[in-house]
Scaffold this motif. Structure first.
Motif, PDB file in Angstrom:
ATOM      1  N   THR A 139     109.978  96.036  17.592  1.00  0.00           N
ATOM      2  CA  THR A 139     109.434  96.132  18.946  1.00  0.00           C
ATOM      3  C   THR A 139     108.199  95.257  19.128  1.00  0.00           C
ATOM      4  O   THR A 139     107.892  94.827  20.223  1.00  0.00           O
ATOM      5  CB  THR A 139     109.044  97.578  19.282  1.00  0.00           C
ATOM      6  N   GLY A 140     107.470  95.047  18.039  1.00  0.00           N
ATOM      7  CA  GLY A 140     106.230  94.293  18.135  1.00  0.00           C
ATOM      8  C   GLY A 140     105.036  95.155  18.483  1.00  0.00           C
ATOM      9  O   GLY A 140     103.909  94.660  18.563  1.00  0.00           O
ATOM     10  N   PHE A 157     111.567  91.026  21.855  1.00  0.00           N
ATOM     11  CA  PHE A 157     111.548  91.561  20.500  1.00  0.00           C
ATOM     12  C   PHE A 157     110.798  90.592  19.600  1.00  0.00           C
ATOM     13  O   PHE A 157     110.656  89.397  19.901  1.00  0.00           O
ATOM     14  CB  PHE A 157     112.968  91.757  19.960  1.00  0.00           C
ATOM     15  N   ASP A 158     110.302  91.114  18.488  1.00  0.00           N
ATOM     16  CA  ASP A 158     109.662  90.273  17.478  1.00  0.00           C
ATOM     17  C   ASP A 158     110.589  90.174  16.267  1.00  0.00           C
ATOM     18  O   ASP A 158     111.205  91.167  15.868  1.00  0.00           O
ATOM     19  CB  ASP A 158     108.317  90.853  17.057  1.00  0.00           C
ATOM     20  N   TYR A 159     110.641  88.993  15.675  1.00  0.00           N
ATOM     21  CA  TYR A 159     111.510  88.739  14.513  1.00  0.00           C
ATOM     22  C   TYR A 159     110.615  88.440  13.316  1.00  0.00           C
ATOM     23  O   TYR A 159     109.824  87.494  13.343  1.00  0.00           O
ATOM     24  CB  TYR A 159     112.456  87.571  14.798  1.00  0.00           C
ATOM     25  N   LEU A 170     108.697  99.610  14.511  1.00  0.00           N
ATOM     26  CA  LEU A 170     110.011 100.194  14.757  1.00  0.00           C
ATOM     27  C   LEU A 170     111.038  99.088  14.928  1.00  0.00           C
ATOM     28  O   LEU A 170     110.842  98.178  15.750  1.00  0.00           O
ATOM     29  CB  LEU A 170     109.969 101.054  16.025  1.00  0.00           C
ATOM     30  N   GLY A 171     112.118  99.140  14.151  1.00  0.00           N
ATOM     31  CA  GLY A 171     113.114  98.085  14.276  1.00  0.00           C
ATOM     32  C   GLY A 171     114.291  98.285  13.346  1.00  0.00           C
ATOM     33  O   GLY A 171     114.532  99.379  12.820  1.00  0.00           O
ATOM     34  N   VAL A 172     115.016  97.219  13.150  1.00  0.00           N
ATOM     35  CA  VAL A 172     116.189  97.190  12.274  1.00  0.00           C
ATOM     36  C   VAL A 172     116.002  96.048  11.285  1.00  0.00           C
ATOM     37  O   VAL A 172     115.635  94.931  11.681  1.00  0.00           O
ATOM     38  CB  VAL A 172     117.486  96.979  13.078  1.00  0.00           C
ATOM     39  N   GLU A 173     116.269  96.322  10.007  1.00  0.00           N
ATOM     40  CA  GLU A 173     115.998  95.320   8.972  1.00  0.00           C
ATOM     41  C   GLU A 173     117.185  95.172   8.038  1.00  0.00           C
ATOM     42  O   GLU A 173     117.820  96.164   7.670  1.00  0.00           O
ATOM     43  CB  GLU A 173     114.758  95.738   8.162  1.00  0.00           C
ATOM     44  N   LEU A 174     117.478  93.938   7.651  1.00  0.00           N
ATOM     45  CA  LEU A 174     118.499  93.639   6.655  1.00  0.00           C
ATOM     46  C   LEU A 174     117.809  93.187   5.372  1.00  0.00           C
ATOM     47  O   LEU A 174     116.829  92.438   5.416  1.00  0.00           O
ATOM     48  CB  LEU A 174     119.444  92.541   7.162  1.00  0.00           C
ATOM     49  N   GLN A 200     104.474 105.688  20.931  1.00  0.00           N
ATOM     50  CA  GLN A 200     103.575 104.781  20.240  1.00  0.00           C
ATOM     51  C   GLN A 200     104.247 103.486  19.834  1.00  0.00           C
ATOM     52  O   GLN A 200     103.652 102.428  19.894  1.00  0.00           O
ATOM     53  CB  GLN A 200     103.009 105.482  19.014  1.00  0.00           C
ATOM     54  N   TYR A 201     105.516 103.586  19.392  1.00  0.00           N
ATOM     55  CA  TYR A 201     106.192 102.395  18.900  1.00  0.00           C
ATOM     56  C   TYR A 201     107.195 101.828  19.897  1.00  0.00           C
ATOM     57  O   TYR A 201     107.901 100.893  19.594  1.00  0.00           O
ATOM     58  CB  TYR A 201     106.938 102.730  17.602  1.00  0.00           C
ATOM     59  N   ASP A 202     107.295 102.439  21.068  1.00  0.00           N
ATOM     60  CA  ASP A 202     108.335 102.049  22.002  1.00  0.00           C
ATOM     61  C   ASP A 202     108.164 100.615  22.495  1.00  0.00           C
ATOM     62  O   ASP A 202     107.044 100.120  22.654  1.00  0.00           O
ATOM     63  CB  ASP A 202     108.342 102.980  23.211  1.00  0.00           C
ATOM     64  N   GLU A 203     109.298  99.990  22.755  1.00  0.00           N
ATOM     65  CA  GLU A 203     109.275  98.651  23.348  1.00  0.00           C
ATOM     66  C   GLU A 203     108.786  98.752  24.789  1.00  0.00           C
ATOM     67  O   GLU A 203     109.167  99.680  25.520  1.00  0.00           O
ATOM     68  CB  GLU A 203     110.686  98.063  23.315  1.00  0.00           C
TER      69      GLU A 203
END
Length: 452
Positions: A197-198, A220-222, A171-175, A212-215
Motif C-alpha cells: 500500500t505504501g 501501489f508501491d513495488y 500491507l501487501g503481497v510478496e513473492l 492504519q495500513y489501508d490504501e
C-alpha cells in the motif's frame, strides 16, 4: 477314574476361554495404548508446528538537552532529558504446516497494542523454492529494514531507514524465491519482492484502526531485493549482499508543489491536485562475516541508498495525505527531494560475554542544497534540509543465551546553516537552537533485552 478324567477334561476346557479373554484384554489394552500414543503424537506433532517467541527491551536514556528531538528511540518530552521506558515488547506466534504458514506478532506497550506482523504464506511442495505471503510484513528492502529489532547491532536503525521506512512494515503481497542447497549455483541467490500500500507504519490523522495500513489512493508501491551469499568456509569468511528497489507514487491533495531550482525550492501553483509524484529509492547492501583467529567473530555491514521522494512542505518525511475527507486539499503542498544515505557498522566479539559495536551513518534529505542554500526567505528551505552524520558506539554484555545488556552512545552531527540564517532554528521544549552550529542532541542508552 473315568469320571475324574472327564471332570479334569472339563476343567481344562474351562480354562481355555479364560486365557483367551486375558489375551483379548491385553490386546485391547495395547490397542488402547497405541490409540493414546497416536493421539498424543498427533497433538505433539501439531504443537511442534506452533512456535511462540518474543522479547522485551527496557531501557534508561539520558540526553544532553531537555526536550531534544531524537532518532534514538523518539523525541524526549518537554522539560525532560532522561527517561525509563519499554522500547519494545513483542510476542510472536508462528504455525508452520507442510505447505503453509501463519505469523502473528504484536507489540504490547503501556501506550497501546499494535500489530507488527500478520500474514499467511503458502509454499510450493515440489522444488521447495518458491513461496508467497499476504498481509502485514517486513518491507523487502536492504538488510537493516527487514532484520528483527532484537538482532540489530545498534539500539535503533539509521536515520535514513527510520525516515523512509517508518515502522519497517507494510500491507501487501510478496513473492519469495530461496533455492535450496541442491539447486546448484542458484542456491547462492535469493529474491523477494511484492506490491504494497505504501502506507507502512504511518498512522493517518483522523483514521481509525485498522485503517492504519489501508490504501488511500490508486497508487501501489513495488518493493524488492535480489540478494546473494558467498560462503568461503575454508577461511571462515562469508559475504552477503543485494540490490533493492522501491518504486512508488505519492498523490498530491494540494494544488501547489515545490521543486528544487538553482538555490532553493520553487513553487508551482496550480495543476498539481491529484497528480502523482515519485517515491523512488534504490539501495545496495553488503555484509561481511569473519571469524578472526583467537579474537573471535567479526562483522562489517554497510548500505548505500539514494532516490527521489515526495515530502510535505518543510519536512523530510514521506508525503501522505493527512485526511481522507473530501474535498481534497486538507493537506499542505508537496516538496520533491533528491535524497541519499549510507552507513557502515562493525561488531567484534570480545570473549564470549562481550561484543563491541560502532556505527557511522549519514543522511542527506536534500542533496541539491548546499550549506549556503539553507536559509529563510525565498529559498523556501528549512531545518528539514539539514544533513546529519551520526557516530555511535557501544558494548553488549551477554548475561546468558537469552539476555543482552547494551550501553550505547549516539552523537548526531548536523549540517550547519550560514550565519546569515541565524534566525533559522530547531525547536526544543523551551529553547530555540540556531542551526548555525551543531545541535546538542547526544543520547546515552542503557538497555536490557530478554528474548525467548
Amino acid at each position: 477314574m473315568g469320571a475324574a478324567r472327564a471332570e479334569g477334561g472339563d476343567s481344562t476346557q474351562a480354562q481355555a476361554p479364560s486365557e483367551n479373554e486375558e489375551l483379548s484384554k491385553v490386546k485391547g489394552q495395547v490397542e488402547g495404548l497405541n490409540e493414546s500414543y497416536i493421539e498424543t503424537k498427533n497433538t505433539v506433532d501439531a504443537l511442534s508446528k506452533l512456535k511462540v517467541g518474543g522479547y522485551i527491551q527496557t531501557q534508561f536514556q539520558y540526553a544532553d538537552t531537555e526536550g531534544v528531538a531524537s532518532k534514538a528511540g523518539g523525541d524526549f518530552k518537554p522539560n525532560t532529558n532522561q527517561r525509563i521506558n519499554i522500547r519494545r515488547a513483542r510476542l510472536k506466534t508462528t504455525y508452520t504446516g507442510l505447505t503453509s504458514k501463519y505469523v502473528l506478532e504484536f507489540d504490547m506497550l503501556p501506550s497501546g497494542i499494535s500489530i507488527k506482523d500478520a500474514y499467511a504464506a503458502v509454499m510450493e511442495p515440489w522444488l521447495k523454492t518458491f513461496s508467497a505471503q499476504a498481509g502485514v510484513m517486513d518491507r523487502p528492502f536492504g538488510w537493516e529494514v527487514p532484520v528483527s529489532s532484537s538482532s540489530i547491532d545498534a539500539p535503533e536503525r539509521t536515520r535514513f531507514e527510520q525516515t523512509y521506512f517508518p515502522g519497517e512494515k507494510d500491507l501487501g503481497v510478496e513473492l519469495i524465491a530461496e533455492p535450496g542447497s541442491d539447486m546448484g549455483i542458484l542456491q547462492y541467490f535469493n529474491l523477494r519482492g511484492g506490491v504494497f500500500t505504501g502506507m507502512g507504519g504511518l498512522t493517518l490523522a483522523g483514521s481509525n484502526p485498522p485503517g492504519q495500513y489501508d490504501e488511500i489512493d490508486n497508487e501501489f508501491d513495488y518493493i524488492g531485493r535480489i540478494g546473494f551469499k558467498a560462503p568461503f568456509n575454508d577461511i571462515n569468511l562469508a559475504i552477503d549482499g543485494g540490490f533493492s528497489m522501491y518504486l512508488g507514487k505519492s498523490t498530491s491533495v494540494n494544488d501547489t508543489s515545490f521543486t528544487w531550482g538553482d538555490t532553493g525550492f520553487v513553487a508551482t501553483n496550480g495543476g498539481n491536485l491529484l497528480q502523482t509524484f515519485d517515491r523512488n529509492i534504490m539501495g545496495v547492501d553488503a555484509q561481511l562475516y569473519y571469524d578472526l583467529p583467537v579474537v573471535g567473530g567479526f562483522s562489517l555491514k554497510g548500505e548505500y541508498e539514494w532516490g527521489k521522494v515526495a515530502t510535505p512542505k518543510n519536512s523530510n518525511s514521506l508525503y501522505n495525505p493527512t485526511s481522507l475527507a473530501a474535498p481534497h486539499g486538507a493537506s499542505g503542498p508537496i516538496e520533491e527531494r533528491n535524497v541519499m544515505g549510507w552507513y557502515l557498522m562493525g561488531t567484534q566479539n570480545l570473549t564470549k560475554w562481550f561484543q563491541a559495536v560502532a556505527r557511522y551513518d549519514f543522511f542527506d534529505p536534500n542533496t541539491d542544497a548546499e550549506d549556503a542554500d539553507i536559509k529563510l526567505g525565498s529559498s523556501n528551505t528549512s531545518a528539514a534540509d539539514l544533513a546529519y552524520g551520526t557516530l555511535g558506539f557501544g558494548l553488549h554484555f551477554y548475561w546468558d543465551s537469552n539476555t543482552r545488556l547494551t550501553a550505547y552512545y549516539d552523537m548526531p552531527m548536523n549540517e550547519k546553516a550560514p550565519e546569515t540564517a541565524a534566525t533559522l532554528k530547531t525547536v526544543f521544549s523551551n529553547t530555540l537552537t540556531p542551526i548555525t552550529k551543531d545541535i546538542p542532541d547526544n543520547v546515552f542508552t542503557l538497555r536490557l533485552q530478554v528474548k525467548f
